[in-house]
Design a protein around this motif. Structure first.
Motif, PDB file in Angstrom:
ATOM      1  N   THR A  72      -9.487   3.709   0.037  1.00 38.93           N
ATOM      2  CA  THR A  72      -9.783   5.145   0.110  1.00 38.93           C
ATOM      3  C   THR A  72      -9.227   5.893  -1.097  1.00 38.93           C
ATOM      4  O   THR A  72      -9.781   6.920  -1.491  1.00 38.93           O
ATOM      5  CB  THR A  72      -9.229   5.767   1.400  1.00 38.93           C
ATOM      6  OG1 THR A  72      -7.819   5.584   1.461  1.00 38.93           O
ATOM      7  CG2 THR A  72      -9.902   5.168   2.614  1.00 38.93           C
ATOM      8  N   VAL A  73      -8.141   5.389  -1.679  1.00 35.56           N
ATOM      9  CA  VAL A  73      -7.558   6.073  -2.839  1.00 35.56           C
ATOM     10  C   VAL A  73      -8.506   6.030  -4.044  1.00 35.56           C
ATOM     11  O   VAL A  73      -8.869   7.090  -4.583  1.00 35.56           O
ATOM     12  CB  VAL A  73      -6.160   5.496  -3.167  1.00 35.56           C
ATOM     13  CG1 VAL A  73      -5.586   6.141  -4.410  1.00 35.56           C
ATOM     14  CG2 VAL A  73      -5.220   5.667  -1.980  1.00 35.56           C
ATOM     15  N   PRO A  74      -8.964   4.847  -4.502  1.00 38.35           N
ATOM     16  CA  PRO A  74      -9.908   4.878  -5.625  1.00 38.35           C
ATOM     17  C   PRO A  74     -11.250   5.518  -5.258  1.00 38.35           C
ATOM     18  O   PRO A  74     -11.881   6.152  -6.111  1.00 38.35           O
ATOM     19  CB  PRO A  74     -10.087   3.415  -6.012  1.00 38.35           C
ATOM     20  CG  PRO A  74      -9.503   2.609  -4.939  1.00 38.35           C
ATOM     21  CD  PRO A  74      -8.569   3.475  -4.170  1.00 38.35           C
ATOM     22  N   LEU A  75     -11.678   5.370  -4.014  1.00 38.68           N
ATOM     23  CA  LEU A  75     -12.934   6.009  -3.628  1.00 38.68           C
ATOM     24  C   LEU A  75     -12.817   7.531  -3.623  1.00 38.68           C
ATOM     25  O   LEU A  75     -13.794   8.230  -3.901  1.00 38.68           O
ATOM     26  CB  LEU A  75     -13.400   5.493  -2.272  1.00 38.68           C
ATOM     27  CG  LEU A  75     -13.887   4.045  -2.275  1.00 38.68           C
ATOM     28  CD1 LEU A  75     -14.237   3.587  -0.862  1.00 38.68           C
ATOM     29  CD2 LEU A  75     -15.071   3.870  -3.191  1.00 38.68           C
ATOM     30  N   ALA A  76     -11.632   8.050  -3.328  1.00 33.57           N
ATOM     31  CA  ALA A  76     -11.421   9.499  -3.418  1.00 33.57           C
ATOM     32  C   ALA A  76     -11.538   9.953  -4.877  1.00 33.57           C
ATOM     33  O   ALA A  76     -12.118  11.006  -5.164  1.00 33.57           O
ATOM     34  CB  ALA A  76     -10.066   9.881  -2.836  1.00 33.57           C
ATOM     35  N   PHE A  77     -11.006   9.147  -5.810  1.00 37.16           N
ATOM     36  CA  PHE A  77     -11.171   9.464  -7.235  1.00 37.16           C
ATOM     37  C   PHE A  77     -12.641   9.416  -7.631  1.00 37.16           C
ATOM     38  O   PHE A  77     -13.129  10.267  -8.386  1.00 37.16           O
ATOM     39  CB  PHE A  77     -10.385   8.488  -8.117  1.00 37.16           C
ATOM     40  CG  PHE A  77      -8.909   8.702  -8.109  1.00 37.16           C
ATOM     41  CD1 PHE A  77      -8.361   9.961  -8.197  1.00 37.16           C
ATOM     42  CD2 PHE A  77      -8.061   7.617  -8.025  1.00 37.16           C
ATOM     43  CE1 PHE A  77      -6.995  10.154  -8.196  1.00 37.16           C
ATOM     44  CE2 PHE A  77      -6.694   7.787  -8.016  1.00 37.16           C
ATOM     45  CZ  PHE A  77      -6.158   9.062  -8.095  1.00 37.16           C
ATOM     46  N   MET A  78     -13.343   8.429  -7.121  1.00 35.57           N
ATOM     47  CA  MET A  78     -14.765   8.269  -7.435  1.00 35.57           C
ATOM     48  C   MET A  78     -15.559   9.496  -6.968  1.00 35.57           C
ATOM     49  O   MET A  78     -16.346  10.054  -7.726  1.00 35.57           O
ATOM     50  CB  MET A  78     -15.302   7.006  -6.770  1.00 35.57           C
ATOM     51  CG  MET A  78     -16.774   6.762  -6.983  1.00 35.57           C
ATOM     52  SD  MET A  78     -17.181   6.130  -8.595  1.00 35.57           S
ATOM     53  CE  MET A  78     -16.596   4.464  -8.455  1.00 35.57           C
ATOM     54  N   THR A 110     -12.116   5.083 -13.833  1.00 35.18           N
ATOM     55  CA  THR A 110     -10.766   4.771 -13.377  1.00 35.18           C
ATOM     56  C   THR A 110     -10.803   4.152 -11.987  1.00 35.18           C
ATOM     57  O   THR A 110     -10.116   3.155 -11.718  1.00 35.18           O
ATOM     58  CB  THR A 110      -9.901   6.039 -13.374  1.00 35.18           C
ATOM     59  OG1 THR A 110      -9.908   6.610 -14.683  1.00 35.18           O
ATOM     60  CG2 THR A 110      -8.482   5.745 -12.947  1.00 35.18           C
ATOM     61  N   ALA A 111     -11.590   4.727 -11.092  1.00 29.19           N
ATOM     62  CA  ALA A 111     -11.695   4.205  -9.731  1.00 29.19           C
ATOM     63  C   ALA A 111     -12.294   2.804  -9.730  1.00 29.19           C
ATOM     64  O   ALA A 111     -11.845   1.932  -8.983  1.00 29.19           O
ATOM     65  CB  ALA A 111     -12.545   5.147  -8.876  1.00 29.19           C
ATOM     66  N   THR A 112     -13.268   2.582 -10.573  1.00 26.85           N
ATOM     67  CA  THR A 112     -13.872   1.253 -10.668  1.00 26.85           C
ATOM     68  C   THR A 112     -12.837   0.223 -11.124  1.00 26.85           C
ATOM     69  O   THR A 112     -12.742  -0.876 -10.564  1.00 26.85           O
ATOM     70  CB  THR A 112     -15.063   1.273 -11.638  1.00 26.85           C
ATOM     71  OG1 THR A 112     -15.994   2.260 -11.198  1.00 26.85           O
ATOM     72  CG2 THR A 112     -15.746  -0.076 -11.704  1.00 26.85           C
ATOM     73  N   ASN A 113     -12.031   0.590 -12.112  1.00 25.90           N
ATOM     74  CA  ASN A 113     -10.985  -0.307 -12.596  1.00 25.90           C
ATOM     75  C   ASN A 113      -9.958  -0.573 -11.494  1.00 25.90           C
ATOM     76  O   ASN A 113      -9.523  -1.713 -11.317  1.00 25.90           O
ATOM     77  CB  ASN A 113     -10.309   0.285 -13.823  1.00 25.90           C
ATOM     78  CG  ASN A 113      -9.289  -0.653 -14.409  1.00 25.90           C
ATOM     79  OD1 ASN A 113      -9.453  -1.858 -14.369  1.00 25.90           O
ATOM     80  ND2 ASN A 113      -8.220  -0.097 -14.951  1.00 25.90           N
ATOM     81  N   GLN A 117      -9.022  -4.279  -9.934  1.00 23.53           N
ATOM     82  CA  GLN A 117      -7.667  -4.810  -9.933  1.00 23.53           C
ATOM     83  C   GLN A 117      -7.189  -5.131  -8.516  1.00 23.53           C
ATOM     84  O   GLN A 117      -6.501  -6.137  -8.298  1.00 23.53           O
ATOM     85  CB  GLN A 117      -6.704  -3.816 -10.597  1.00 23.53           C
ATOM     86  CG  GLN A 117      -6.981  -3.572 -12.059  1.00 23.53           C
ATOM     87  CD  GLN A 117      -6.964  -4.841 -12.888  1.00 23.53           C
ATOM     88  OE1 GLN A 117      -6.123  -5.700 -12.691  1.00 23.53           O
ATOM     89  NE2 GLN A 117      -7.911  -4.961 -13.802  1.00 23.53           N
ATOM     90  N   MET A 118      -7.549  -4.303  -7.551  1.00 24.15           N
ATOM     91  CA  MET A 118      -7.164  -4.565  -6.165  1.00 24.15           C
ATOM     92  C   MET A 118      -7.844  -5.828  -5.644  1.00 24.15           C
ATOM     93  O   MET A 118      -7.238  -6.617  -4.917  1.00 24.15           O
ATOM     94  CB  MET A 118      -7.510  -3.362  -5.289  1.00 24.15           C
ATOM     95  CG  MET A 118      -6.624  -2.161  -5.554  1.00 24.15           C
ATOM     96  SD  MET A 118      -7.193  -0.667  -4.747  1.00 24.15           S
ATOM     97  CE  MET A 118      -6.898  -1.073  -3.042  1.00 24.15           C
ATOM     98  N   ARG A 119      -9.094  -6.038  -6.001  1.00 27.52           N
ATOM     99  CA  ARG A 119      -9.805  -7.243  -5.570  1.00 27.52           C
ATOM    100  C   ARG A 119      -9.204  -8.498  -6.208  1.00 27.52           C
ATOM    101  O   ARG A 119      -9.119  -9.538  -5.573  1.00 27.52           O
ATOM    102  CB  ARG A 119     -11.298  -7.148  -5.918  1.00 27.52           C
ATOM    103  CG  ARG A 119     -12.075  -6.141  -5.123  1.00 27.52           C
ATOM    104  CD  ARG A 119     -12.000  -6.319  -3.631  1.00 27.52           C
ATOM    105  NE  ARG A 119     -12.284  -7.682  -3.204  1.00 27.52           N
ATOM    106  CZ  ARG A 119     -11.765  -8.258  -2.124  1.00 27.52           C
ATOM    107  NH1 ARG A 119     -10.955  -7.594  -1.354  1.00 27.52           N
ATOM    108  NH2 ARG A 119     -12.072  -9.484  -1.807  1.00 27.52           N
ATOM    109  N   LYS A 120      -8.795  -8.396  -7.484  1.00 24.56           N
ATOM    110  CA  LYS A 120      -8.162  -9.539  -8.142  1.00 24.56           C
ATOM    111  C   LYS A 120      -6.880  -9.940  -7.412  1.00 24.56           C
ATOM    112  O   LYS A 120      -6.624 -11.122  -7.206  1.00 24.56           O
ATOM    113  CB  LYS A 120      -7.822  -9.200  -9.599  1.00 24.56           C
ATOM    114  CG  LYS A 120      -8.956  -9.316 -10.550  1.00 24.56           C
ATOM    115  CD  LYS A 120      -8.447  -9.039 -11.953  1.00 24.56           C
ATOM    116  CE  LYS A 120      -9.551  -9.112 -12.974  1.00 24.56           C
ATOM    117  NZ  LYS A 120      -9.043  -8.786 -14.326  1.00 24.56           N
ATOM    118  N   THR A 121      -6.090  -8.958  -7.044  1.00 26.20           N
ATOM    119  CA  THR A 121      -4.851  -9.237  -6.319  1.00 26.20           C
ATOM    120  C   THR A 121      -5.149  -9.766  -4.925  1.00 26.20           C
ATOM    121  O   THR A 121      -4.480 -10.684  -4.446  1.00 26.20           O
ATOM    122  CB  THR A 121      -3.989  -7.971  -6.228  1.00 26.20           C
ATOM    123  OG1 THR A 121      -3.756  -7.467  -7.536  1.00 26.20           O
ATOM    124  CG2 THR A 121      -2.665  -8.269  -5.570  1.00 26.20           C
ATOM    125  N   ALA A 122      -6.145  -9.232  -4.261  1.00 22.92           N
ATOM    126  CA  ALA A 122      -6.472  -9.667  -2.905  1.00 22.92           C
ATOM    127  C   ALA A 122      -6.920 -11.124  -2.879  1.00 22.92           C
ATOM    128  O   ALA A 122      -6.682 -11.831  -1.896  1.00 22.92           O
ATOM    129  CB  ALA A 122      -7.553  -8.768  -2.317  1.00 22.92           C
TER     130      ALA A 122
END
Length: 138
Positions: A72-78, A110-113, A117-122
């Protein structure tokens, strides 16, 4: 534009709830060191030997970044960027768009990045050792 505003309000509210939950988490041993999360994740990526504290740190950060609420955090930026671009285009009433109109693409990139990064960590979840588990809180 009004739909983007509505979605922004919902996502910002969910992001607020998520951040409040993160702030309520108790610190794990070894988490106070500078860059301890990054060091633990780097060791996990390179399959280097890890201590139990590092495994617990890596497990926590992976669980945090795998949470659906985390997105929700990056999607809020998006949606903030979408709202800005659509609002600027509506304000122009059909006239030629300027560079200022497209400043909303910065939070979108920024939100896309952040999501990448979150998917890479997951994806590191499958590399975690199975035997080390978090100790129950007494």
């Amino acid at each position: 534009m009004f739909v983007a505003l509505g979605v922004e309000v919902v996502l910002a509210s969910l992001a607020f709830v998520y951040v409040r939950r993160l702030l309520a988490l108790r610190a794990l041993p070894g988490a106070e060191e500078l860059n301890s999360y990054q060091k633990a994740l780097r060791k996990l990526r390179k399959n280097e030997p890890m201590t139990d504290d590092e495994v617990n740190l890596a497990r926590r950060i992976i669980d945090i970044r795998r949470s659906p609420l985390a997105y929700t955090v990056p999607l809020a930026f998006m949606t903030m960027g979408i709202f800005y671009v659509l609002g600027s285009l509506e304000y122009l009433h059909g006239h030629q768009a300027s560079e200022r109109t497209f400043l909303g693409f910065i939070p979108m990139f920024t939100a896309t990045n952040l999501i990448i990064q979150m998917r890479k960590t997951a994806r590191l979840k499958k590399r975690l050792p199975k035997q080390a588990a978090l100790q129950p809180v007494a």
